[in-house]
Design an enzyme around this catalytic site. Sequence first.
Site, PDB file in Angstrom:
ATOM      1  N   HIS A  49      41.786  40.905  45.840  1.00 43.18           N
ATOM      2  CA  HIS A  49      42.975  40.446  45.375  1.00 43.18           C
ATOM      3  C   HIS A  49      43.873  39.907  46.514  1.00 43.18           C
ATOM      4  O   HIS A  49      44.811  39.159  46.239  1.00 43.18           O
ATOM      5  CB  HIS A  49      43.759  41.744  44.809  1.00 43.18           C
ATOM      6  CG  HIS A  49      44.757  41.369  43.714  1.00 43.18           C
ATOM      7  ND1 HIS A  49      45.446  40.279  43.784  1.00 43.18           N
ATOM      8  CD2 HIS A  49      45.219  42.256  42.900  1.00 43.18           C
ATOM      9  CE1 HIS A  49      46.325  40.116  42.722  1.00 43.18           C
ATOM     10  NE2 HIS A  49      46.096  41.113  42.268  1.00 43.18           N
ATOM     11  N   ASP A 100      33.819  30.891  27.924  1.00 46.93           N
ATOM     12  CA  ASP A 100      32.735  30.623  27.149  1.00 46.93           C
ATOM     13  C   ASP A 100      31.579  30.080  28.271  1.00 46.93           C
ATOM     14  O   ASP A 100      31.639  28.891  28.555  1.00 46.93           O
ATOM     15  CB  ASP A 100      33.075  29.859  26.169  1.00 46.93           C
ATOM     16  CG  ASP A 100      31.854  29.318  25.322  1.00 46.93           C
ATOM     17  OD1 ASP A 100      30.758  29.892  25.538  1.00 46.93           O
ATOM     18  OD2 ASP A 100      31.794  28.556  24.583  1.00 46.93           O
TER      19      ASP A 100
END
Length: 451
Positions: free
Chosen positions: A172, A386
Amino acid sequence: MAFSRTLEHESPSLVFTVHRKQPELVAPCKATPHEIKILSDIDSQAGLRAQIPIIQFYCSEPSMEGKDPVEIIRNAIAQALVFYYPLAGRLRERPDGKLMVDCNEEGVMFIEADADVTLDQFGDALEPPFPCFEELLHDVPGSEGVIDTPLLLIQVTRLKCGGFIFGLRFNHAMIDGVGIVTFMYTLSAFSHGAQDPPFTPIWRRELLTARDPPRVTCPHPEYDQLTDPNVTTLPTDLQQHSFFFGDSEVSTLRSLLPESLSSATTFQILTAFVWQCRTKALRFNPNDDVRMMCITDGRAKFNPPIPNSYYGNCLVLPAAVTTAGKLTEGTLGYPVGLIKEAIEKVDEEYIHSVADFMVTNGRPLFTTVRSCIVLDTTYAGFRGVDFGWGKALYGGLAKPGAGAFPAVNFHVPSQNEKGEEGILVLTCLPTQALKAFAKVMDEVLESNQTN
């Protein structure tokens, strides 16, 4: 839905075996610059030095018969890293605590795996905590630190049914949630055969670097350094759970608000409700301050706005603060108003003030005492990623918490077992407090249900 019942009737945990190959490093597929890049003062703060896990579930796709998601995604990573080449490097730390990345092409960590389980065996509602999660995103020993470790760890696990699970863990300090989503869509594009990324990654960390001289112009109670004399040891009986809020629950809560708060968002309402109920469940001293910190993306606050393709941390943690007594005794409108006000005060000056606060106060950790942090990912787009097998059945944060701090809640879009769209609130509490939390939520919802 009675939340208490979902706790009492949790299904026996699914057990399966995952066969993993040895972790490998995937480097950019073309030569990239070798250089040192300085991170921002927002990036370098203590609270962002954590590894955050993402998980995506994909079902089989007849048109992809004979194609291997492991190979497709591994190749896409190598292509994407040409454009996101700092992610293939390693973080270093200066003596003053500021972070920098050594762009050295070492690569990100990648794990190929197979599991003897089908998607159907996970049940109708995919939600954290996931069974055998540690096997689906393996914390490779020595990789879990922040300094001098791979900045991404990715595991692709094939399933018996022809589907697969994509797990990703990101550092992060190097990249925020918006940044990781744009990176994942870049992987998606290369998986479909693209030659160029859909976004041009933007470094520009100087935009979030402290001014010279620094000037803190806003109050930042989210970084108050407090101690709690009533807590001598941290709880060890922590339990994770996801609570599903559909249209019915949200409508019931919205009906409790006055007309003056009609513009409150679903995120603000759910956050206020959770804050109020968890505070009751944890039974804090009525006179003690409690905080709810709402992770807020700052890109749109700048003039001109910072594009989403900026992949550094562009977030702040504005805090709503009140006493436990006022919070638990008031109506739902009280915390909704506090949260709304805290979020709306964030502007470009506020974000610069946070960066300046970091360098003048030693890059402190956020307040951990009687605090909760929340992030809304309902519009982040994780499920839309996707790789050729369609959209994810579940996509997003894999569990609540961040690093060693368990009280980070995530709002994740999902479907329940009936196929209804709603929001999962991922949370983590001591076991008895979690039961009390569910009970308090049930009491409020059931006594105010609208038909």
